[in-house]
Design a protein around this motif. Structure first.
Motif, PDB file in Angstrom:
ATOM      1  N   THR A 214       0.841  -1.207   0.000  1.00  0.00           N
ATOM      2  CA  THR A 214       0.000   0.000   0.000  1.00  0.00           C
ATOM      3  C   THR A 214       0.876   1.258   0.000  1.00  0.00           C
ATOM      4  N   ASP A 215       2.196   1.047  -0.218  1.00  0.00           N
ATOM      5  CA  ASP A 215       3.127   2.187  -0.163  1.00  0.00           C
ATOM      6  C   ASP A 215       3.844   2.397  -1.496  1.00  0.00           C
ATOM      7  N   TYR A 216       3.219   1.962  -2.592  1.00  0.00           N
ATOM      8  CA  TYR A 216       3.812   2.220  -3.907  1.00  0.00           C
ATOM      9  C   TYR A 216       3.596   3.680  -4.289  1.00  0.00           C
ATOM     10  N   ASP A 217       4.422   4.146  -5.224  1.00  0.00           N
ATOM     11  CA  ASP A 217       4.307   5.522  -5.679  1.00  0.00           C
ATOM     12  C   ASP A 217       3.200   5.617  -6.744  1.00  0.00           C
ATOM     13  N   THR A 218       1.978   5.440  -6.301  1.00  0.00           N
ATOM     14  CA  THR A 218       0.797   5.505  -7.180  1.00  0.00           C
ATOM     15  C   THR A 218      -0.266   6.321  -6.431  1.00  0.00           C
ATOM     16  N   PRO A 219      -1.326   6.772  -7.100  1.00  0.00           N
ATOM     17  CA  PRO A 219      -2.277   7.667  -6.428  1.00  0.00           C
ATOM     18  C   PRO A 219      -2.826   7.133  -5.104  1.00  0.00           C
ATOM     19  N   ASP A 220      -3.114   5.832  -4.986  1.00  0.00           N
ATOM     20  CA  ASP A 220      -3.614   5.349  -3.685  1.00  0.00           C
ATOM     21  C   ASP A 220      -2.648   4.376  -3.009  1.00  0.00           C
ATOM     22  N   GLY A 221      -1.420   4.293  -3.537  1.00  0.00           N
ATOM     23  CA  GLY A 221      -0.386   3.473  -2.892  1.00  0.00           C
ATOM     24  C   GLY A 221      -0.399   2.012  -3.319  1.00  0.00           C
ATOM     25  N   THR A 222      -1.390   1.614  -4.144  1.00  0.00           N
ATOM     26  CA  THR A 222      -1.441   0.200  -4.561  1.00  0.00           C
ATOM     27  C   THR A 222      -1.067   0.084  -6.045  1.00  0.00           C
ATOM     28  N   CYS A 223      -0.710  -1.130  -6.463  1.00  0.00           N
ATOM     29  CA  CYS A 223      -0.183  -1.332  -7.823  1.00  0.00           C
ATOM     30  C   CYS A 223      -1.243  -1.085  -8.892  1.00  0.00           C
ATOM     31  N   GLY A 275     -22.492  -5.499  -4.365  1.00  0.00           N
ATOM     32  CA  GLY A 275     -23.369  -4.700  -3.510  1.00  0.00           C
ATOM     33  C   GLY A 275     -23.058  -4.771  -2.029  1.00  0.00           C
ATOM     34  N   ARG A 276     -21.841  -5.169  -1.680  1.00  0.00           N
ATOM     35  CA  ARG A 276     -21.449  -5.142  -0.258  1.00  0.00           C
ATOM     36  C   ARG A 276     -19.922  -5.098  -0.151  1.00  0.00           C
ATOM     37  N   PRO A 277     -19.407  -4.718   1.044  1.00  0.00           N
ATOM     38  CA  PRO A 277     -17.946  -4.618   1.179  1.00  0.00           C
ATOM     39  C   PRO A 277     -17.282  -5.998   1.179  1.00  0.00           C
ATOM     40  N   LEU A 278     -16.042  -6.023   0.710  1.00  0.00           N
ATOM     41  CA  LEU A 278     -15.255  -7.273   0.732  1.00  0.00           C
ATOM     42  C   LEU A 278     -14.427  -7.322   2.009  1.00  0.00           C
ATOM     43  N   PRO A 279     -14.107  -8.513   2.502  1.00  0.00           N
ATOM     44  CA  PRO A 279     -13.164  -8.605   3.626  1.00  0.00           C
ATOM     45  C   PRO A 279     -11.728  -8.381   3.134  1.00  0.00           C
ATOM     46  N   VAL A 280     -11.261  -7.130   3.247  1.00  0.00           N
ATOM     47  CA  VAL A 280      -9.950  -6.745   2.690  1.00  0.00           C
ATOM     48  C   VAL A 280      -8.962  -6.481   3.828  1.00  0.00           C
ATOM     49  N   THR A 281      -7.725  -7.004   3.672  1.00  0.00           N
ATOM     50  CA  THR A 281      -6.664  -6.737   4.649  1.00  0.00           C
ATOM     51  C   THR A 281      -5.467  -6.154   3.914  1.00  0.00           C
ATOM     52  N   ASP A 282      -4.869  -5.121   4.472  1.00  0.00           N
ATOM     53  CA  ASP A 282      -3.638  -4.596   3.885  1.00  0.00           C
ATOM     54  C   ASP A 282      -2.477  -5.497   4.277  1.00  0.00           C
ATOM     55  N   ALA A 283      -1.576  -5.751   3.334  1.00  0.00           N
ATOM     56  CA  ALA A 283      -0.466  -6.681   3.569  1.00  0.00           C
ATOM     57  C   ALA A 283       0.807  -6.107   2.952  1.00  0.00           C
ATOM     58  N   PRO A 284       1.972  -6.678   3.315  1.00  0.00           N
ATOM     59  CA  PRO A 284       3.219  -6.182   2.720  1.00  0.00           C
ATOM     60  C   PRO A 284       3.271  -6.433   1.217  1.00  0.00           C
ATOM     61  N   ARG A 285       4.221  -5.786   0.557  1.00  0.00           N
ATOM     62  CA  ARG A 285       4.424  -5.988  -0.882  1.00  0.00           C
ATOM     63  C   ARG A 285       4.707  -7.456  -1.189  1.00  0.00           C
ATOM     64  N   ARG A 286       4.319  -7.892  -2.370  1.00  0.00           N
ATOM     65  CA  ARG A 286       4.605  -9.254  -2.811  1.00  0.00           C
ATOM     66  C   ARG A 286       5.874  -9.206  -3.674  1.00  0.00           C
ATOM     67  N   ALA A 287       6.749 -10.216  -3.483  1.00  0.00           N
ATOM     68  CA  ALA A 287       8.025 -10.208  -4.220  1.00  0.00           C
ATOM     69  C   ALA A 287       7.784 -10.193  -5.727  1.00  0.00           C
ATOM     70  N   GLY A 288       8.579  -9.368  -6.439  1.00  0.00           N
ATOM     71  CA  GLY A 288       8.561  -9.392  -7.901  1.00  0.00           C
ATOM     72  C   GLY A 288       7.495  -8.527  -8.550  1.00  0.00           C
ATOM     73  N   ASP A 289       6.688  -7.804  -7.756  1.00  0.00           N
ATOM     74  CA  ASP A 289       5.607  -6.986  -8.330  1.00  0.00           C
ATOM     75  C   ASP A 289       6.108  -5.601  -8.747  1.00  0.00           C
ATOM     76  N   PRO A 290       6.028  -5.252 -10.041  1.00  0.00           N
ATOM     77  CA  PRO A 290       6.325  -3.863 -10.411  1.00  0.00           C
ATOM     78  C   PRO A 290       5.161  -2.949 -10.032  1.00  0.00           C
ATOM     79  N   PRO A 291       5.426  -1.657  -9.716  1.00  0.00           N
ATOM     80  CA  PRO A 291       4.360  -0.766  -9.244  1.00  0.00           C
ATOM     81  C   PRO A 291       3.250  -0.548 -10.277  1.00  0.00           C
ATOM     82  N   ALA A 292       3.632  -0.381 -11.549  1.00  0.00           N
ATOM     83  CA  ALA A 292       2.601  -0.057 -12.546  1.00  0.00           C
ATOM     84  C   ALA A 292       2.943  -0.683 -13.892  1.00  0.00           C
TER      85      ALA A 292
END
Ligand SMILES: NC(=O)c1ccc[n+]([C@@H]2O[C@H](COP(=O)([O-])OP(=O)(O)OC[C@H]3O[C@@H](n4cnc5c(N)ncnc54)[C@H](O)[C@@H]3O)[C@@H](O)[C@H]2O)c1
Ligand SMILES: O=c1ccn([C@@H]2O[C@H](COP(=O)(O)OP(=O)(O)O[C@H]3O[C@H](CO)[C@H](O)[C@H](O)[C@H]3O)[C@@H](O)[C@H]2O)c(=O)[nH]1
Length: 337
Positions: A214-223, A275-292
């Motif tokens: 959730t700390d990527y350099d993107t508008p909301d921090g996610t990829c 039509g309802r919220p998902l059970p979402v948890t913030d987690a650390p970055r996953r290895a090998g993921d480019p930001p965008a």
């Protein structure tokens, strides 16, 4: 079109391959599927299409099939596809995606197959410096999955120049959704793809979904990813094959729509559809993921006349959800009986 080759689809029991088989059959091409069913399933292959169980490493078997069915074109989907696993088990990826492709390409040359279409990936670009990413952008993969695919691209281009194998390299961005007619979808139970996991979480098949980073350099921090509907991608394969048959030579195209969504935007779209919220948890970055990863996606339209028919995020989510519901209902019915 004067030539209608018999098409061998490796990995045709898998997610994208099974949708390509439907598109080929709809377009009137005779098709044979070759798959080791490591992640693919028999039921993904439509009735009337031969499924031959085997491993692409077995080049004698492949040569036998090419000769027996008089195969004129190959669509090569078979491979290992999980970016994070490739970081942990690189040699699995170099073996299945690079070495096994080498054997397959060599077999095609030896047996006189004319056309070869290869499933490549946006992962060959790594972390691009400029956006959107066009096909000539530097190729600097940041994970073994991307490297294993880039090497295969190079082998194909060199073989095309030396041996005249007509080659289509299709670099897919993030593939999602399911056949709108409900004939196919993504079957892999342990699939790691965002939209698949999110709709499974929506249906209670999984207990929830993690946002990896959730700390990527993107508008909301996610990829950010450029999601493409699997049926539009399947149609692109038919157009690519027609292009090679008509014009020969090489073709190298990004397969995407040219616009990106963050992980959070995707999850919001899923929540809107259900039509309802998902059970979402913030987690650390996953290895090998480019930001965008967002494509410049003009070349595929210009060269192939490709016109996407399912390019809304909502439709990707809806079709994925419809497929997942069906899979869940079938599993429930089996438990009851
Ligand atoms: N899903 C995506 O978002 C995405 C993006 C870019 C590229 N790709 C590429 O598209 C192709 C298809 O991916 P998918 O999402 O349909 O994955 P998938 O796992 O559903 O399909 C792969 C198929 O290949 C088969 N297979 C694997 N190794 C084999 C072998 N050695 N011999 C015979 N069969 C074998 C599997 O059983 C499976 O049916 C892969 O090459 C992948 O790298 C996928
Ligand atoms: O449960 C999840 C699953 C994914 N993500 C995030 O969602 C984004 C998309 O992840 P996917 O696993 O759906 O797809 P990838 O971008 O990792 O990879 C996919 O697209 C690539 C090309 O862009 C490759 O070709 C690869 O084969 C294919 O799986 C990533 O930022 C990932 O971290 C989550 O936050 N939670």
């Amino acid at each position: 079109m004067d030539e209608i080759p018999v098409v061998l689809v490796t990995g045709g029991a898998g997610y994208i391959g099974s949708h390509a088989v439907l598109a080929l059959v709809d377009a009137g091409f005779p098709v044979v599927v070759f798959d080791n069913l490591s992640t693919g399933v028999r039921s993904a292959v439509p009735e009337g299409v031969p499924l031959i169980e085997g491993d692409i490493a077995d080049t004698d078997h492949i040569a036998e099939i090419i000769q027996g069915f008089q195969i004129g074109a190959i669509m090569h989907f078979a491979g290992s596809i999980v970016v994070s696993e490739s970081v942990e088990k690189p040699l699995k990826y170099y073996r299945n995606n690079t070495l096994n492709s080498l054997g397959l390409i060599e077999t095609c040359v030896r047996t006189g197959v004319k056309h070869f279409i290869f499933s490549s990936t946006a992962a060959v670009y790594g972390e691009p410096e400029t956006y959107p990413i066009d096909e000539d952008a530097p190729k600097r993969p940041i994970n073994p999955y991307g490297s294993s695919k880039l090497m295969t691209e190079q082998m194909l281009l060199d073989t095309s120049a030396a041996d005249g194998l007509n080659t289509g390299i299709l670099r897919y961005f993030n593939v999602a959704g399911a056949d709108p007619a409900g004939r196919a979808g993504q079957n892999t139970p342990a699939a790691t793809h965002l939209i698949k996991v999110a709709v499974q979480a929506a249906l209670g098949v999984r207990s929830g979904i993690s946002v990896f980073g959730t700390d990527y350099d993107t508008p909301d921090g996610t990829c950010i990813r450029d999601y493409i509907h699997v049926s539009d991608l399947a149609d692109a394969h038919v157009l690519a094959l027609r292009h090679l048959i008509g014009k020969g030579g090489n073709l190298l195209v990004n397969c995407a729509y040219g616009r990106g969504f963050t992980v959070r935007e995707v999850l919001t779209a899923v929540e809107k559809v259900i039509g309802r919220p998902l059970p979402v948890t913030d987690a650390p970055r996953r290895a090998g993921d480019p930001p965008a990863l967002v494509a410049k996606a003009d070349r595929i339209r210009d060269l192939l006349g490709w016109k996407p028919a399912h390019d809304s995020l909502e439709e990707m989510v809806e079709t994925a959800l419809a497929w997942e519901r069906r899979v869940a209902d079938e599993a429930k019915a089996r438990r009851v009986s």
